[in-house]
Design a protein around this motif. Structure first.
Motif, PDB file in Angstrom:
ATOM      1  N   ASP A 108      -2.806  -0.726   7.235  1.00  0.00           N
ATOM      2  CA  ASP A 108      -2.065  -1.478   6.221  1.00  0.00           C
ATOM      3  C   ASP A 108      -2.701  -2.840   5.950  1.00  0.00           C
ATOM      4  O   ASP A 108      -2.850  -3.255   4.794  1.00  0.00           O
ATOM      5  N   ALA A 155       5.979   4.808   7.382  1.00  0.00           N
ATOM      6  CA  ALA A 155       6.518   5.282   8.658  1.00  0.00           C
ATOM      7  C   ALA A 155       7.594   6.360   8.525  1.00  0.00           C
ATOM      8  O   ALA A 155       7.921   7.024   9.506  1.00  0.00           O
ATOM      9  N   HIS A 209       4.838  -4.749  14.600  1.00  0.00           N
ATOM     10  CA  HIS A 209       4.882  -3.295  14.813  1.00  0.00           C
ATOM     11  C   HIS A 209       4.748  -2.838  16.256  1.00  0.00           C
ATOM     12  O   HIS A 209       4.977  -1.663  16.526  1.00  0.00           O
ATOM     13  N   GLY A 230       8.171   1.223   3.917  1.00  0.00           N
ATOM     14  CA  GLY A 230       6.989   2.074   3.987  1.00  0.00           C
ATOM     15  C   GLY A 230       5.846   1.670   3.064  1.00  0.00           C
ATOM     16  O   GLY A 230       4.825   2.341   3.010  1.00  0.00           O
ATOM     17  N   PRO A 253       0.148  -1.192  15.805  1.00  0.00           N
ATOM     18  CA  PRO A 253      -0.281  -0.742  14.471  1.00  0.00           C
ATOM     19  C   PRO A 253      -1.682  -0.142  14.507  1.00  0.00           C
ATOM     20  O   PRO A 253      -2.474  -0.475  15.389  1.00  0.00           O
ATOM     21  N   SER A 254      -1.982   0.707  13.517  1.00  0.00           N
ATOM     22  CA  SER A 254      -3.342   1.266  13.448  1.00  0.00           C
ATOM     23  C   SER A 254      -4.301   0.268  12.815  1.00  0.00           C
ATOM     24  O   SER A 254      -5.493   0.312  13.072  1.00  0.00           O
ATOM     25  N   HIS A 277       1.048   7.722  10.742  1.00  0.00           N
ATOM     26  CA  HIS A 277       1.322   8.072  12.146  1.00  0.00           C
ATOM     27  C   HIS A 277       0.091   8.671  12.845  1.00  0.00           C
ATOM     28  O   HIS A 277      -0.307   8.174  13.894  1.00  0.00           O
ATOM     29  N   LYS A 314       0.826  -1.211   0.000  1.00  0.00           N
ATOM     30  CA  LYS A 314       0.000   0.000   0.000  1.00  0.00           C
ATOM     31  C   LYS A 314       0.863   1.265   0.000  1.00  0.00           C
ATOM     32  O   LYS A 314       2.044   1.232   0.375  1.00  0.00           O
ATOM     33  N   GLY A 323       4.187  -1.206   3.276  1.00  0.00           N
ATOM     34  CA  GLY A 323       3.294  -2.186   3.895  1.00  0.00           C
ATOM     35  C   GLY A 323       3.665  -3.639   3.639  1.00  0.00           C
ATOM     36  O   GLY A 323       2.788  -4.513   3.576  1.00  0.00           O
ATOM     37  N   ARG A 330      14.829   1.458   7.929  1.00  0.00           N
ATOM     38  CA  ARG A 330      14.231   1.986   9.151  1.00  0.00           C
ATOM     39  C   ARG A 330      13.230   0.983   9.664  1.00  0.00           C
ATOM     40  O   ARG A 330      12.843   0.059   8.947  1.00  0.00           O
ATOM     41  N   THR A 377       9.441   0.456  11.331  1.00  0.00           N
ATOM     42  CA  THR A 377       8.148   1.080  11.637  1.00  0.00           C
ATOM     43  C   THR A 377       7.937   1.126  13.148  1.00  0.00           C
ATOM     44  O   THR A 377       7.498   2.140  13.703  1.00  0.00           O
TER      45      THR A 377
HETATM   46  C1  LIG Z   1       3.243   4.779  10.429  1.00  0.00           C
HETATM   47  C2  LIG Z   1       2.000   3.950  10.122  1.00  0.00           C
HETATM   48  O1  LIG Z   1       0.886   4.847  10.015  1.00  0.00           O
HETATM   49  C3  LIG Z   1       2.126   3.230   8.781  1.00  0.00           C
HETATM   50  C4  LIG Z   1       3.296   2.297   8.726  1.00  0.00           C
HETATM   51  O2  LIG Z   1       3.452   1.775   7.439  1.00  0.00           O
HETATM   52  P1  LIG Z   1       4.766   0.943   7.044  1.00  0.00           P
HETATM   53  O3  LIG Z   1       4.880  -0.211   7.982  1.00  0.00           O
HETATM   54  O4  LIG Z   1       5.915   1.878   7.146  1.00  0.00           O
HETATM   55  O5  LIG Z   1       4.493   0.469   5.634  1.00  0.00           O
HETATM   56  C5  LIG Z   1       1.773   2.983  11.268  1.00  0.00           C
HETATM   57  C6  LIG Z   1       0.391   2.359  11.305  1.00  0.00           C
HETATM   58  O6  LIG Z   1      -0.571   2.917  10.734  1.00  0.00           O
HETATM   59  O7  LIG Z   1       0.262   1.314  11.935  1.00  0.00           O
END
Ligand SMILES: C[C@@](O)(CCOP(=O)(O)O)CC(=O)O
Ligand SMILES: Nc1ncnc2c1ncn2[C@@H]1O[C@H](COP(=O)(O)OP(=O)(O)O)[C@@H](O)[C@H]1O
Ligand SMILES: [Mg+2]
Length: 397
Positions: free
Chosen positions: A205, A335, A198, A143, A201-202, A20, A13, A145, A242, A244
């Motif tokens: 993703d 992230a 994570h 970033g 997580p929200s 965040h 995604k 997902g 990096r 998350t």
């Molecule tokens: C930073 C955040 O909003 C998205 C993280 O996405 P990714 O793992 O970096 O693809 C964390 C979340 O929503 O759980």
């Protein structure tokens, strides 16, 4: 049906706005990418569960009786509504020989697999002897997902193997998707896997990995965006690694330290998501170029906010500067702290201009792809529906 083996996939995604902030109850807008993670499940020798994750260098196998013995220690506590407990994860780490606090990709991927395998089998019945191979077109930890695409694939495969969801692929069909109720079950177990990887997580993703398309996400509420214009997006990976988990924890710390300063920034990000959603809705009814300057400005403002909450990186500043020198607007996606940025292209952005921007980005050591958005969510495949490259990896491994 799975006894003959199955292949399934889930998309990565890009978050247009709300990364965040979405962890703190604000709105995020996210779209599925046409970059996918594939999982092949095959029956194997009696009494073994074998996991191959070439993207993160994992090749492990366990006896089913030893997994059953491990599970019986805390079977009653496994539920998709409860976060994995510290004790459960410590026990699984010890079982798999993973050091406490290890955040290496292979450790997190193994831990998520073990948790999901034990929890799903505790709830729906033993997993059979099986061999699981996961392969991805997504960069790991950038970033896009990849963690959620991985856990969505695992949830769908493990739930299929335990008989908790059907096998919707009929003879002669090339692809199939599960029912809404089954997708909700897949999504809730994928979220558990994301929790292992994570921390907090929200859920945005795994929702995109499960349903695909474009969606609005807020505090667990998933609203598919029915009318989204066909945006052209350039994805750029700065190749700066990096985690998350670390970045999400850093934002929480900043909010606790400066609540009066950080909360308005999160509110502003929320308002950007709302504004972007309205613009996208108007654009899909009236695809006039006049809307692009607004979308571009929202990218610029949000990129500043993301720097304020501490998830920027010099590589992302550079990415934004390089694209700006070609008249293009970018922000980090996911992230941050490195990883990927997204750049909005206009329908009339000339191929030559995109090529020139890509050349300059590659000269910084970055990688770029122009991609389309709105790919389907978790999907079951017949081998005839797979691209040659994917088929090659899945049959040769
Ligand atoms: C930073 C955040 O909003 C998205 C993280 O996405 P990714 O793992 O970096 O693809 C964390 C979340 O929503 O759980
Ligand atoms: N192809 C894969 N195979 C196994 N595990 C994966 C794969 N892709 C991602 N992961 C897991 O997801 C983690 C990366 O997740 P994260 O830091 O959230 O970055 P992102 O989701 O943005 O790619 C890796 O450390 C690994 O544990
Ligand atoms: Mg992730």
């Amino acid at each position: 049906m799975w006894e003959r083996g199955l292949v399934l996939s889930a998309p990565g995604k890009a978050i247009l706005h709300g990364e965040h902030a979405v962890v703190h109850g604000k709105v995020a807008l996210a779209v599925a990418l046409d970059l996918r993670t594939f999982l092949r499940l095959r029956p194997c020798a009696e009494g073994q569960v074998c996991v191959r994750l070439p993207g993160v260098g994992v090749l492990r196998s366990w006896d089913i009786p030893s997994l059953q013995a491990l599970r019986s220690g805390f079977a009653a506590d496994f539920d998709e509504s409860k976060p994995p407990s510290v004790e459960q994860l410590d026990t699984l780490r010890e079982f798999a020989g993973i050091a406490a606090g290890a955040t290496a990709p292979e450790s997190l991927a193994t831990l998520a697999f073990l948790y999901m395998c034990l929890a799903i089998s505790a709830k729906y019945g033993d997993v059979p002897s099986m061999d699981i191979l996961v392969w991805s077109e997504l960069p790991t930890g950038a970033g896009l997902g990849s963690s959620a695409a991985y856990t969505v694939c695992l949830a769908a495969a493990l739930l299929s193997a335990c008989g908790a969801i059907s096998c919707p692929l009929k003879e002669g069909e090339s692809t199939a998707r599960w029912t809404e109720e089954e997708l909700m079950l897949i999504n809730s177990w994928a979220f558990q896997g994301e929790r292992v990887i994570h921390g907090n997580p929200s859920g945005v993703d795994n929702a995109v990995g499960t349903w695909g398309g474009a969606l609005r996400y807020q505090s667990g509420k998933i609203t598919p965006l029915k009318r989204v214009p066909a945006l052209r997006i350039l994805l750029t990976n700065t190749n700066v690694p990096r985690s998350t988990k670390v970045l999400v924890a850093g934002v929480k710390e900043k909010i606790l330290k400066f609540p009066a300063i950080m909360k308005p920034v999160l509110d502003s990000i929320d308002a950007i998501s709302e504004e972007c959603q309205s613009v996208l809705e108007v654009m899909s009814a009236n695809p006039s170029p006049e809307h692009y300057p607004v979308l571009e400005e929202l990218f610029d403002i949000n990129q500043h906010h993301l720097n304020v909450i501490g998830v920027g990186h010099p590589s992302l500043d550079r990415l934004c500067r390089v694209t700006a020198s070609h008249g293009l607007h970018s922000k980090l996606t996911g992230a941050g702290g490195g990883g990927c940025g997204i750049t909005l292209l206009r329908p009339d952005t000339a191929a030559l201009a995109v090529e020139a921007a890509k050349r300059d980005l590659c000269a910084c050591g970055f990688e770029c792809w122009e991609t389309s958005i709105g790919a389907p969510g978790v999907t079951l495949h017949s081998s005839s529906s797979l691209k040659a490259e994917v088929l090659h990896v899945l049959t040769e491994s």
